[in-house]
Design an enzyme around this catalytic site. Structure first.
Site, PDB file in Angstrom:
ATOM      1  N   SER A 144      51.371  54.814  -1.001  1.00  0.00           N
ATOM      2  CA  SER A 144      50.521  53.621  -0.871  1.00  0.00           C
ATOM      3  C   SER A 144      49.104  53.974  -1.313  1.00  0.00           C
ATOM      4  O   SER A 144      48.690  55.140  -1.205  1.00  0.00           O
ATOM      5  CB  SER A 144      50.463  53.172   0.584  1.00  0.00           C
ATOM      6  OG  SER A 144      49.441  52.211   0.777  1.00  0.00           O
ATOM      7  N   TYR A 158      48.980  55.059   9.398  1.00  0.00           N
ATOM      8  CA  TYR A 158      49.833  54.672   8.266  1.00  0.00           C
ATOM      9  C   TYR A 158      49.364  55.436   7.022  1.00  0.00           C
ATOM     10  O   TYR A 158      50.160  56.092   6.338  1.00  0.00           O
ATOM     11  CB  TYR A 158      49.738  53.163   8.047  1.00  0.00           C
ATOM     12  CG  TYR A 158      50.441  52.662   6.800  1.00  0.00           C
ATOM     13  CD1 TYR A 158      51.816  52.468   6.785  1.00  0.00           C
ATOM     14  CD2 TYR A 158      49.723  52.375   5.636  1.00  0.00           C
ATOM     15  CE1 TYR A 158      52.455  52.008   5.637  1.00  0.00           C
ATOM     16  CE2 TYR A 158      50.352  51.912   4.495  1.00  0.00           C
ATOM     17  CZ  TYR A 158      51.722  51.728   4.496  1.00  0.00           C
ATOM     18  OH  TYR A 158      52.357  51.277   3.366  1.00  0.00           O
ATOM     19  N   LYS A 162      51.089  58.287   4.442  1.00  0.00           N
ATOM     20  CA  LYS A 162      51.238  58.066   3.003  1.00  0.00           C
ATOM     21  C   LYS A 162      50.518  59.159   2.203  1.00  0.00           C
ATOM     22  O   LYS A 162      50.961  59.527   1.119  1.00  0.00           O
ATOM     23  CB  LYS A 162      50.749  56.673   2.617  1.00  0.00           C
ATOM     24  CG  LYS A 162      51.612  55.544   3.207  1.00  0.00           C
ATOM     25  CD  LYS A 162      53.060  55.622   2.730  1.00  0.00           C
ATOM     26  CE  LYS A 162      53.885  54.427   3.145  1.00  0.00           C
ATOM     27  NZ  LYS A 162      55.264  54.461   2.645  1.00  0.00           N
TER      28      LYS A 162
HETATM   29  N1  LIG Z   1      53.808  45.619   1.081  1.00  0.00           N
HETATM   30  C1  LIG Z   1      52.778  46.346   0.749  1.00  0.00           C
HETATM   31  O1  LIG Z   1      51.681  45.801   0.535  1.00  0.00           O
HETATM   32  C2  LIG Z   1      52.894  47.849   0.593  1.00  0.00           C
HETATM   33  C3  LIG Z   1      51.776  48.531   0.108  1.00  0.00           C
HETATM   34  C4  LIG Z   1      51.858  49.905  -0.059  1.00  0.00           C
HETATM   35  C5  LIG Z   1      53.026  50.572   0.255  1.00  0.00           C
HETATM   36  N2  LIG Z   1      54.091  49.880   0.742  1.00  0.00           N
HETATM   37  C6  LIG Z   1      55.302  50.644   1.055  1.00  0.00           C
HETATM   38  O2  LIG Z   1      56.393  50.083   0.354  1.00  0.00           O
HETATM   39  C7  LIG Z   1      57.600  50.361   1.064  1.00  0.00           C
HETATM   40  C8  LIG Z   1      58.401  49.083   1.208  1.00  0.00           C
HETATM   41  O3  LIG Z   1      57.654  48.180   1.998  1.00  0.00           O
HETATM   42  P1  LIG Z   1      57.758  46.588   1.913  1.00  0.00           P
HETATM   43  O4  LIG Z   1      56.408  46.079   1.687  1.00  0.00           O
HETATM   44  O5  LIG Z   1      58.862  46.179   1.018  1.00  0.00           O
HETATM   45  O6  LIG Z   1      58.074  46.274   3.446  1.00  0.00           O
HETATM   46  P2  LIG Z   1      59.380  45.735   4.198  1.00  0.00           P
HETATM   47  O7  LIG Z   1      59.048  45.788   5.627  1.00  0.00           O
HETATM   48  O8  LIG Z   1      59.790  44.435   3.605  1.00  0.00           O
HETATM   49  O9  LIG Z   1      60.491  46.797   3.815  1.00  0.00           O
HETATM   50  C9  LIG Z   1      60.588  48.052   4.441  1.00  0.00           C
HETATM   51  C10 LIG Z   1      61.998  48.540   4.283  1.00  0.00           C
HETATM   52  O10 LIG Z   1      62.121  49.814   4.958  1.00  0.00           O
HETATM   53  C11 LIG Z   1      63.240  49.733   5.830  1.00  0.00           C
HETATM   54  N3  LIG Z   1      63.113  50.657   6.959  1.00  0.00           N
HETATM   55  C12 LIG Z   1      62.136  50.707   7.889  1.00  0.00           C
HETATM   56  N4  LIG Z   1      62.391  51.682   8.775  1.00  0.00           N
HETATM   57  C13 LIG Z   1      63.547  52.282   8.373  1.00  0.00           C
HETATM   58  C14 LIG Z   1      64.330  53.358   8.867  1.00  0.00           C
HETATM   59  N5  LIG Z   1      63.992  54.039   9.971  1.00  0.00           N
HETATM   60  N6  LIG Z   1      65.447  53.694   8.177  1.00  0.00           N
HETATM   61  C15 LIG Z   1      65.830  53.007   7.088  1.00  0.00           C
HETATM   62  N7  LIG Z   1      65.136  51.984   6.578  1.00  0.00           N
HETATM   63  C16 LIG Z   1      64.009  51.624   7.222  1.00  0.00           C
HETATM   64  C17 LIG Z   1      63.296  48.263   6.251  1.00  0.00           C
HETATM   65  O11 LIG Z   1      64.546  47.917   6.809  1.00  0.00           O
HETATM   66  C18 LIG Z   1      63.009  47.593   4.919  1.00  0.00           C
HETATM   67  O12 LIG Z   1      64.154  47.538   4.108  1.00  0.00           O
HETATM   68  C19 LIG Z   1      57.186  50.990   2.395  1.00  0.00           C
HETATM   69  O13 LIG Z   1      57.302  52.392   2.302  1.00  0.00           O
HETATM   70  C20 LIG Z   1      55.723  50.597   2.517  1.00  0.00           C
HETATM   71  O14 LIG Z   1      54.985  51.475   3.315  1.00  0.00           O
HETATM   72  C21 LIG Z   1      54.058  48.527   0.920  1.00  0.00           C
END
Ligand SMILES: NC(=O)c1ccc[n+]([C@@H]2O[C@H](COP(=O)([O-])OP(=O)(O)OC[C@H]3O[C@@H](n4cnc5c(N)ncnc54)[C@H](O)[C@@H]3O)[C@@H](O)[C@H]2O)c1
Length: 263
Positions: A144, A158, A162
């Site tokens: 991230s 968080y 990351k």
């Molecule tokens: N949305 C954003 O703005 C953003 C920004 C930077 C990084 N991210 C990163 O992107 C990735 C995906 O996030 P997203 O935005 O799609 O969020 P989201 O909450 O929609 O998806 C997260 C996914 O991780 C899975 N998950 C969580 N805990 C788990 C576990 N213990 N075992 C297996 N699966 C698990 C959830 O079931 C889901 O499928 C994450 O790593 C998040 O930190 C997101």
């Protein structure tokens, strides 16, 4: 440039929605069979059905990424059923908005166990299997922009996890390098997934308007004026990193964040 993953096997952790679903879709569209690892069978099955409707190949599996044995079991299943392991994406993650001083031990441990240990488990297990199979595979972690520098607004621990994923990506890249296994990361900006809806929930709880808070967050974090970033924007970079066009890229964490971080 055309991506072609025909005959390849990909495993995507955290594939049940959001960025993970978009990554799985892009990789499946390029021809791979994708194993969709989710916390519950039901959530993985939803994405499998969508992909199959498009004529793509997908399997749903269950894994809690914080458990090495769960992660390894998914990889073993993919290898048992296809004889290969070419692509692994460690995308599962959670967020916690408690401030640095207020975060509980449980919240911090959950963040570390899922965001950092989850990616570690995927990298360690995948590299071992790829070496054994003699496959020069590709691994991508989802970090991230919050891992690039600390943010004031409630992303302390968080961001800490990351930043760990960015370091892990370099360490794992060294481990994979002698075997031509590439390990990279993508650093998204802000995408309105379930994760960001949870963040917006907390703003609403504090009396703020949801849509105004979203627009303000974009203004605060993202210099580029293009507006909302989509999960697909992250998926394109991940798919590229999984392709032959990225054969000479390893240990890198690529910001796909509208300029939120420029380091
Ligand atoms: N949305 C954003 O703005 C953003 C920004 C930077 C990084 N991210 C990163 O992107 C990735 C995906 O996030 P997203 O935005 O799609 O969020 P989201 O909450 O929609 O998806 C997260 C996914 O991780 C899975 N998950 C969580 N805990 C788990 C576990 N213990 N075992 C297996 N699966 C698990 C959830 O079931 C889901 O499928 C994450 O790593 C998040 O930190 C997101």
């Amino acid at each position: 440039m055309k991506l072609d993953f025909t005959g390849k096997t990909a495993v995507i952790f955290g594939a049940s929605r959001g960025i993970g679903e978009a990554i799985a879709t892009e990789i499946a569209r390029a021809g791979a069979i994708v194993y969709l690892a989710a916390r519950s069978e039901k959530s993985g099955l939803g994405v499998k059905e969508k992909l199959e409707t498009e004529g793509l190949r997908a399997e749903a599996c269950v894994a809690d990424v914080s458990k090495y044995e769960d992660v390894d079991a998914v990889l073993c299943r993919a290898i048992r059923e296809t004889g290969r392991l070419d692509i692994v994406v460690n995308n599962a993650g959670i967020v916690c908005l408690s401030s640095f001083l207020d975060a509980t031990q449980e919240e911090i441990h959950d963040l570390i166990n899922i965001n950092l240990m989850g990616a570690n488990n995927g990298c360690q297990a995948a590299i071992k299997h790829m070496i054994e199979l003699e496959i020069s595979g590709k691994i991508v972690n989802t970090a991230s922009f919050a891992g690039r520098h600390a943010l004031q607004a409630g992303f302390s621990h968080y961001g800490m996890t990351k930043a760990g994923v960015i370091y892990l990506t370099q360490a794992a890249a060294y481990a994979g390098a002698p075997y031509n296994i590439n390990v990279n990361a993508v650093c998204p900006g802000i995408i309105r997934s379930k994760m960001w809806e949870t963040i917006l929930d907390s703003y609403v709880d504090n009396g703020l308007d949801r849509e105004t808070s979203w627009k303000d967050s974009l203004k605060t974090f993202i210099p580029l004026a293009r507006g909302d970033q989509k999960a697909e924007d992250i998926a394109y970079t991940v798919a590229f990193l999984c392709s032959e066009y990225a054969d000479h890229i390893t240990g890198q964490s690529i910001n796909v964040d509208g300029g939120a971080a420029m380091n």
